[in-house]
Enzyme design. Structure first.
Site, short mmCIF file in Angstrom:
data_model
loop_
_atom_site.label_atom_id
_atom_site.label_comp_id
_atom_site.label_asym_id
_atom_site.label_seq_id
_atom_site.Cartn_x
_atom_site.Cartn_y
_atom_site.Cartn_z
N ASP A 279 0.84 -1.19 0.00
CA ASP A 279 0.00 0.00 0.00
C ASP A 279 0.88 1.25 0.00
OD1 ASP A 279 -2.80 -1.02 0.36
OD2 ASP A 279 -1.83 -1.96 2.09
N GLU A 280 0.38 2.30 -0.62
CA GLU A 280 1.07 3.58 -0.55
C GLU A 280 0.04 4.69 -0.37
OE1 GLU A 280 1.87 5.65 -4.54
OE2 GLU A 280 2.55 3.60 -4.88
#
Length: 860
Positions: A542-543
């Site tokens: 995830d970012e």
């Protein structure tokens, strides 16, 4: 405008003087005063409208309306603040008596303004709240609000602590007003067709599926075996004297856990017992995990090509043992549908004990699940000891009232200010080794998960604390900053989906990769010590968009590495995956994050958990990634996120963004190898029909690698709540991961589906319903009793009921469970069909062993 209050301490003018210092300035409260305030302050929270008119939300496009009320017999005039968690972002707080501040994540602070002059008797202060989103459950608000003042120990407000019902073991939040207005509160918009799962509605649902007690067939096993052939004469083998075990090609340690479970149902090892021969030999040419189980009137034979298969055969033998300690004479040839049959447990958001994880491993083995995806780190906590990085657990595993976060993380998710509560904690190195050893003994692979680069706040803050400690000790900057995950000069402004402004690792720092390498190496050492090599590691992937837009390190890195700003996230995944592959570890991540990486730059073996929505990008992304040779594990949120509520009931726990109702039946009905077909059978999140088209068909011969259920823990604060949310849905997960049902709609490349297509015909529906009835009876008549015996606090289903002609008619999802009713709040009675009733009637079920009650519903 509301008339301003003038009282500072109720009925005590002298008390005001006690708060005044020299020159009449307001003094800070004492600890005793703050303690008394926390003990007596009454907090109330009411959800007013989940579907307000657009004019009520302006200038925001949408909102929900709620109200916070505060009342107390006395309160400090100044110097204190009230802190609380709100997962939904608060757009506005009305009134002029308190100032609202967003701290970070879900933590908010209410501070009295100069207009606040205390509480008046019988006149609660009302604070109107306008929030993003919607709250469809009384358990959605977070508990453990607290008051704090400079220099004093923060105290949890007693009225906001969770309350446990001694009969059911279920938690309630007494400060949250009961939901009664279905029209305003059942759905998140005016177009939402969701209705509450009332007793009469449940009765109709259960009746439509033919819920009735049926005999459990001899030889019934969960999950259903590939092929089982019973002795036509109904012969049995008596195991009351135990079994005499002989092994060929297998080590006793590899099967000790499976034999121990057999002993727990009354069939222990004894010299004079029935012969039980276990043969493990590659020459048997059975697929991994497959087995043959043969019982005769004299002996038992288990044959497999590997130890996991032999353990699965013993699990089936255990399932066959009846109350008389006998098993039917039969032959079973069995093999798993998927090699990867997984369960994801989040211990990062809220910690869960080692004992709970070990108990889950026992049940996973019993139902032939073989992958434990253990989510060990996220924004809210780091949960495993890493040698050489003590701050990860000293700071990152605890939440308390330290806004500077030098000793702990700030409170989140209703954790309150006390670092000693059970939602805080970590596994020592010895604890983790014990967990992995227990998993290995049960042929379950542990896949550690540390989400990054987003969802990494616990690690980021811990490494900042480490750097501060070493700098204060005069250590060189190269040493202090060796594992930093953040850049002081980064001025990027961003907000994650959970409203954090500082939760994303800077992917342009060499120290970030040094940290990851250190963690992977230490985890590999722990796995080696446990006897299960680390071969798979989940990076999350995830970012947070915008996290590096104003980072000097990234500006330099982009030029040096030739990476465009938009490609930094994908570049991180590629670089980390290459690092893992070089260590002999398969990189794993969630499908959306992994899609940012270019397949040609990734290692030859990649694991992707597909969590795309069935009504959205899910089928296409699953097919695309499987077609490029990745191991795709189906993790569909609408049906496999077990932190979603079981039913659309305001008293059910769970996040509702994936699904308003994920009951055991829904999990059972899932067809994991034909994702598009569900558009024909299920509505969308708002109860509306949907359509799908297989725009990226699977290539010939391409299959998904497996199936995984997910239990995220944002709303799950205790081990008992883990049990409630996990069971019995996990049993339906095991059935679908192991067994292909004959009613499933075969995958047809390029096919489209809607309510009108009719591919899933009446004959399939009939077979599915009959299969469900057999499964439901197996749970109600046998499996739930086994969970009772193991101390599992599973969810007792709500009872469906109607009153017709003065007679009560009731049914339950799992036939065979005891049903009770009461009239006008009187004593509970055992239900008998057509019981005469009048007045207010409530119904509930009990556990299979009768020791615990389920939640009651009002019939009329």
């Amino acid at each position: 405008m509301r008339k301003r209050q003038t009282r500072t301490w109720l009925g005590a003018g002298a008390a005001l003087a006690m708060l005044l210092g020299a020159g009449g300035a307001l003094a800070q409260p004492t600890q005793a005063q703050l303690d008394r305030f926390a003990a007596t302050l009454k907090v109330g929270y009411t959800v007013l409208d989940n579907r307000p008119a657009a004019t009520a939300c302006a200038p925001a496009p949408s909102c929900m309306l709620a109200e916070l009320t505060l009342s107390a017999p006395e309160a400090p005039a100044a110097g204190w603040s009230l802190y609380f968690s709100s997962v939904d972002k608060i757009q506005n707080a009305g009134g002029d008596l308190f100032a609202l501040t967003h701290i970070n994540g879900d933590l908010y602070r209410l501070t009295p303004t100069a207009a606040f002059a205390g509480f008046a008797p019988g006149q609660p202060i009302r604070i109107a709240l306008r929030l993003d989103g919607h709250q469809l459950s009384e358990l959605y608000p977070m508990p453990n609000h607290y008051v704090a003042a400079d220099g004093l120990a923060a105290r949890t407000i007693a009225s906001t602590r969770p309350v446990i019902d001694p009969e059911t073991g279920l938690e309630s939040l007494a400060f949250v007003a009961a939901f009664t207005d279905e029209a305003r509160l059942a759905g998140g918009s005016a177009a939402d067709a969701t209705v509450w799962a009332t007793a009469p509605r449940l009765y109709q649902v259960n009746a439509a599926t033919g819920a009735s007690v049926q005999p459990i067939p001899r030889g019934a096993i969960l999950p259903t075996p590939l092929d089982a052939r019973l002795d036509p004469n109904g012969a049995s083998l008596d195991l009351s004297r135990g079994v005499a075990v002989s092994l060929a090609g297998a080590k006793r340690a590899e099967l000790a856990a499976a034999l121990s479970r057999l002993a727990k149902v009354g069939v222990g090892q004894a010299k004079g017992g029935a012969p039980l021969k276990i043969t493990v030999a590659a020459a048997e040419a059975l697929s991994p995990g497959a087995y043959r189980l043969t019982t005769t009137v004299q002996a038992i034979q288990v044959t497999a090509s590997d130890a996991e298969g032999a353990a699965n055969g013993l699990a089936s033998l255990t399932a066959l043992v009846d109350a008389r300690r006998s098993v039917p004479v039969l032959t079973i040839d069995d093999a798993p549908r998927f090699a990867f049959r997984g369960l994801h447990i989040d211990v990062a958001r809220n910690f869960h004990s080692k004992a709970e994880v070990l108990a889950i491993l026992d049940q996973m083995a019993a139902y032939k699940l073989n992958r434990l995806h253990l989510h060990l780190a996220d924004d809210e906590g780091w949960r495993v000891e890493i040698m050489g990085l003590p701050e990860l657990t000293q700071v990152g595993s605890r939440r308390c009232h330290d806004l500077a976060e030098r000793t702990c993380l700030i409170p989140q998710l209703g954790s309150g200010p006390d670092p000693s509560t059970p939602v805080n904690g970590f596994y020592s190195r010895a604890d983790y080794i014990e967990i992995v050893r227990a998993a290995q003994a049960r042929h379950i692979q542990v896949i550690p998960s540390f989400d990054m680069p987003g969802h990494s706040r616990a690690a980021i803050k811990a490494m900042e604390a480490r750097a501060a400690r070493l700098r204060a000790a005069g250590r060189p900057e190269a040493e202090a900053g060796r594992y930093l995950l953040s850049e002081a000069a980064n001025k990027s402004v961003y907000s994650s989906i959970q409203h954090y402004s500082d939760n994303t690792i800077n992917v342009c720092l060499d120290s970030s990769y040094a940290f990851l390498g250190k963690v992977v190496d230490e985890m590999a050492r722990l796995h080696a010590a446990a006897g299960q090599p680390l071969t798979r590691y989940h990076i999350g992937a995830d970012e947070t968009p915008g996290a590096w837009t104003d980072s000097p390190a990234c500006a330099a890195y982009e030029k040096k590495a030739g990476v465009a700003p938009a490609d930094l996230g994908g570049h991180f995944i590629e670089r980390v995956s290459a690092m893992l592959a070089a260590k002999g570890v398969v990189p794993a991540g969630w499908s959306d994050g992994m899609s940012h990486a270019k397949a040609e730059r990734m290692p030859g073996q990649v694991h992707s958990n597909n969590w795309g929505a069935l009504g959205g990008e899910g089928p296409a992304s699953a097919h695309l990634q499987a077609n490029q040779g990745w191991e795709v594990v189906i993790s569909t949120p609408e049906v496999l996120y077990f932190d979603s509520p079981y039913a659309a009931d305001p008293k059910e726990r769970g996040y509702d963004w994936p699904s308003r109702a994920t009951g055991t039946r829904k999990v059972f009905d899932f067809m994991p190898e034909n994702l598009p077909a569900h558009a024909e059978l299920w509505t969308d999140l708002h109860g509306k029909d949907q359509a799908s088209k297989d725009e990226h068909p699977l290539k010939p011969g391409v299959r998904f690698a497996g199936l995984q259920g997910q239990l995220w823990s944002e709303t799950i604060r205790s081990d008992a709540q883990v049990d409630y949310m996990l069971y019995p849905r996990m049993l339906a997960l095991a059935e679908r991961a192991w067994h292909v049902a004959d009613w499933e709609e075969p995958y047809a490349p390029g096919a489209g589906y809607s309510r009108a297509t009719g591919a899933f015909d009446a004959a399939q529906r009939a077979r599915r319903d009959a299969d469900w009835n057999a499964f439901a009876n197996l749970l109600g008549g046998r499996e739930l009793a086994r969970l009772d015996a193991a101390g599992v606090a599973y969810r007792v289903p709500s009872v469906g009921a109607v009153v017709e002609g003065g007679k009560l008619r009731a049914n339950v999802e799992f036939p065979g469970l005891p049903i009770e009713y009461r009239v006008e709040g009187g004593a509970w009675r055992l239900y008998v069909p057509d019981a005469p009733v009048s007045g207010r009637v409530e119904v509930r079920a009990r556990t299979a062993d009768g020791k615990r009650a389920g939640r009651s519903l009002v019939v009329q």
